[in-house]
Structure formats: C-alpha cells, structure tokens
Design a protein around this motif. Structure first.
Motif, PDB file in Angstrom:
ATOM      1  N   GLU A   1       0.836  -1.196   0.000  1.00  0.00           N
ATOM      2  CA  GLU A   1       0.000   0.000   0.000  1.00  0.00           C
ATOM      3  C   GLU A   1       0.868   1.243   0.000  1.00  0.00           C
ATOM      4  O   GLU A   1       2.017   1.229   0.449  1.00  0.00           O
ATOM      5  N   CYS A   2       0.282   2.315  -0.528  1.00  0.00           N
ATOM      6  CA  CYS A   2       0.963   3.609  -0.536  1.00  0.00           C
ATOM      7  C   CYS A   2       0.961   4.177   0.875  1.00  0.00           C
ATOM      8  O   CYS A   2      -0.049   4.100   1.592  1.00  0.00           O
TER       9      CYS A   2
ATOM     10  N   GLU B   1      -3.767   3.003  -0.490  1.00  0.00           N
ATOM     11  CA  GLU B   1      -4.245   2.121  -1.538  1.00  0.00           C
ATOM     12  C   GLU B   1      -3.066   1.405  -2.192  1.00  0.00           C
ATOM     13  O   GLU B   1      -1.906   1.627  -1.878  1.00  0.00           O
ATOM     14  N   TRP B   2      -3.441   0.528  -3.130  1.00  0.00           N
ATOM     15  CA  TRP B   2      -2.401  -0.166  -3.901  1.00  0.00           C
ATOM     16  C   TRP B   2      -1.576   0.863  -4.671  1.00  0.00           C
ATOM     17  O   TRP B   2      -2.134   1.736  -5.339  1.00  0.00           O
ATOM     18  N   PRO B   3      -0.251   0.865  -4.546  1.00  0.00           N
ATOM     19  CA  PRO B   3       0.580   1.917  -5.153  1.00  0.00           C
ATOM     20  C   PRO B   3       0.495   1.909  -6.677  1.00  0.00           C
ATOM     21  O   PRO B   3       0.764   0.893  -7.317  1.00  0.00           O
TER      22      PRO B   3
ATOM     23  N   HIS C   1       9.834   3.054   2.318  1.00  0.00           N
ATOM     24  CA  HIS C   1       8.404   3.098   2.091  1.00  0.00           C
ATOM     25  C   HIS C   1       8.113   3.455   0.646  1.00  0.00           C
ATOM     26  O   HIS C   1       8.925   4.086  -0.037  1.00  0.00           O
ATOM     27  N   ILE C   2       6.939   3.032   0.208  1.00  0.00           N
ATOM     28  CA  ILE C   2       6.547   3.188  -1.190  1.00  0.00           C
ATOM     29  C   ILE C   2       5.374   4.168  -1.266  1.00  0.00           C
ATOM     30  O   ILE C   2       4.508   4.195  -0.382  1.00  0.00           O
ATOM     31  N   PHE C   3       5.366   4.942  -2.360  1.00  0.00           N
ATOM     32  CA  PHE C   3       4.309   5.926  -2.587  1.00  0.00           C
ATOM     33  C   PHE C   3       3.820   5.836  -4.017  1.00  0.00           C
ATOM     34  O   PHE C   3       4.565   5.448  -4.916  1.00  0.00           O
ATOM     35  N   CYS C   4       2.552   6.210  -4.196  1.00  0.00           N
ATOM     36  CA  CYS C   4       2.073   6.412  -5.554  1.00  0.00           C
ATOM     37  C   CYS C   4       2.798   7.612  -6.160  1.00  0.00           C
ATOM     38  O   CYS C   4       3.137   8.569  -5.456  1.00  0.00           O
ATOM     39  N   TYR C   5       3.006   7.551  -7.462  1.00  0.00           N
ATOM     40  CA  TYR C   5       3.727   8.647  -8.094  1.00  0.00           C
ATOM     41  C   TYR C   5       2.983   9.972  -7.932  1.00  0.00           C
ATOM     42  O   TYR C   5       3.579  10.997  -7.587  1.00  0.00           O
ATOM     43  N   TYR C   6       1.677   9.956  -8.142  1.00  0.00           N
ATOM     44  CA  TYR C   6       0.902  11.206  -8.051  1.00  0.00           C
ATOM     45  C   TYR C   6       0.781  11.698  -6.616  1.00  0.00           C
ATOM     46  O   TYR C   6       0.752  12.903  -6.362  1.00  0.00           O
ATOM     47  N   CYS C   7       0.740  10.764  -5.650  1.00  0.00           N
ATOM     48  CA  CYS C   7       0.661  11.168  -4.246  1.00  0.00           C
ATOM     49  C   CYS C   7       1.934  11.880  -3.811  1.00  0.00           C
ATOM     50  O   CYS C   7       1.893  12.979  -3.240  1.00  0.00           O
ATOM     51  N   ILE C   8       3.080  11.246  -4.081  1.00  0.00           N
ATOM     52  CA  ILE C   8       4.331  11.822  -3.621  1.00  0.00           C
ATOM     53  C   ILE C   8       4.702  13.068  -4.437  1.00  0.00           C
ATOM     54  O   ILE C   8       5.251  14.040  -3.911  1.00  0.00           O
TER      55      ILE C   8
END
Length: 304
Positions: free
Chosen positions: A243-244, A249-251, A261-268
């Motif tokens: 998850e992001c 949600e699913w990244p 840690h992992i992030f969605c591209y648009y979120c980060i």
C-alpha cells in the motif's frame, strides 16, 4: 403626572441616547406607515400616487400628530421610552403640558416644512411657473441655512443634552420622563464576548494560511503509527509494498524517496510540489530523490 415632575430641577433629565432613540423610532414608524399605505395601491396603475405623494404624506403625518403630540404631548417613540414633552417656556416650576400654539407650530414646522420641501421640487421643475425660478436661489439659501442651524443645534445638544432638534429649541419644548426613571444600566458582558470572539476569529483567519496543514497532518500520523526496522533494499520494498504510505491504496506507479516506504507517483509528486520540505509520514525521512522501483510488483507476489 404632576407628582412625578415636581420641580424642574428634581425632574430626571432624559439621556441623550434616549432622545436619539425616540427620533429613530419615529422615523421607523413613519416608514412603516408609508409602506403599509402604499401596499394598498399595488393593484392600481403604477405611479398613481406620484403626483399627490407630498399631500398624502402630509395627511398621514397629520393623523399621527393628532393622536400623538396633540393628545398625549409625546410622539410614538417617546411614549415607548417613557418620555413626554414639557413646556419649557412656562414660568412655573411644576410640569406644564404643551400649549395649543406650541402644538400647532410643531405641526407647521414638521409636517408643513417637509411638505413644502418636497413640493418645491415639482414647482421648480414646472416650466409654466417661471416666477418660482426667480426665488429658487433664496429658497436654496434658506434651506442650507436651516440645515446649518440644525447641525449647530445638534452639536449643542451633544454638549448639554436639552433640545435634540431645532424645532424643539425654537418652540421651547424639552423632553422629560413621564415617571421617575431608574438609572439606565448598560451591560457590556455580551459586547465583550462578541469583541473577544471576533478578535479570535480574525486572528485565526490571519494564522491559518501560514500553517502547513498537510505537513502537520502527516507528522501527526507518523507519531500515531510509526513503522521502523525495515531495510532499505529494493527487495524489502517489493516485499512490503502492499500500500501507498500516503493514500493507503495499492501503489500506482510506485516510487520511493530514499527510505523504506513506497508511494504512488501522483501522491508523492503532488505533496512534494506542495511542500518542498516534505518528509515521509512513516519515518520522517526527507525527499532525497524521487525514483521509480526497478522491480515490478505483481498482485500475486504481495498476497499474504
């Protein structure tokens, strides 16, 4: 009434604010009466009262004068505030009501004066009555002089508090209390609360734009749910990237900022553009470099 007035010096003086309130109540009553009267002619032809408006107003004010000043020695606003007119020209020390001459002159100066002022505009605009145009400068001069005298009288009233209008000073009538009046108590608790609340609201309006709410929210979330002990390798990212860290949600198009840690591209990307000092909400790491993951994370690999 005579017992309540007694000697003139023993009569409680009417407060300035009470006299001004009475004048405002009189104006409000006149507007209410006129609006109610004109509402009776809504079904008629538009402008049916335009030609006779000054005369109709004078007739209505005459009726009000008949049942207020003439019969009770007080206007409606004064009656509400326990105020009554007194004949200040009388030589006796006891209360004396207004004389008939004073009442008639009050009618002439108030009702007749306003009627003449409104009707003069129609007389001057009528081209057939050219003779009135010759005396127009003199009437304008007299009107301006009366307004100047009214202003001077108001300044004197603010200092002495005896005659609120020029008509009262000319006729020698003053306002007194009908009954013994207790001292007017003015409570400032409500006003103090309102001023305090408005000041606090203005302070918040000024302060809120200076606060980075998004960063504060992420900081609080990092304190509430800290996560530590993860390695920085990409294999660990692939193993724990379910998850992001921002949206939960699913990244989508997973990226990393240099931490575990992992992030969605648009979120980060949106958060970094909004705040260049953005830090990871999980571990507090700053954005060193925004890089995509080299390994493709499939749904089947991340199922527990």
């Amino acid at each position: 009434m005579a017992s309540s007035t007694g000697k003139e010096r023993s009569v409680n003086p009417v407060l300035r604010i009470s006299q001004l309130d009475a004048l405002e109540l009189n104006k409000a009553l006149e507007q209410l009466v006129w609006s109610q009267f004109t509402s009776c002619f809504h079904g008629f032809k538009p402008g049916v009262l335009a030609h006779f408006e000054p005369e109709v107003k004078a007739f209505l004010w005459l009726i009000l004068w008949r049942f207020t000043i003439y019969s009770k020695n007080a206007t409606v606003g004064q009656a509400i505030l326990n105020i009554q007119y007194k004949n200040n020209l009388s030589q006796t020390e006891k209360y004396q009501p207004l004389s008939k001459h004073q009442k008639l002159w009050y009618l002439i100066l108030t009702v007749g004066g306003r009627w003449l002022e409104e009707r003069c505009y129609d007389l001057f605009s009528n081209r057939q009555l050219q003779s009135f145009c010759k005396i127009k400068p003199y009437i304008n001069f007299g009107s301006g002089l009366l307004k100047l005298c009214g202003l001077l009288n108001f300044l004197i009233f603010l200092q002495k508090g005896t005659f609120a209008t020029l008509t009262e000073r000319i006729l020698g009538i003053r306002s007194v209390f009908c009954k013994p009046q207790s001292v007017r108590q003015v409570g400032f608790e409500y006003m103090n609360r309102e001023l305090l609340w408005h000041g606090f609201a203005e302070f918040l309006i000024y302060l809120l734009p200076l606060i980075n709410v998004q960063k504060l929210k992420l900081k609080i979330s990092s304190w509430c749910s800290p996560i530590a002990g993860l390695s920085n390798s990409e294999n660990t990212l692939a193993a724990h990237g379910k998850e992001c860290s921002l949206c939960g949600e699913w990244p989508t198009m997973p990226h990393t900022i240099g931490c575990s840690h992992i992030f969605c591209y648009y979120c980060i990307k949106s958060n970094y553009l909004f705040d260049m000092y953005f830090t990871c909400p999980k571990c507090g790491s700053e954005v060193h470099s925004l890089q995509p993951l080299r390994y493709k994370i499939e749904m089947t690999e991340l199922h527990a």
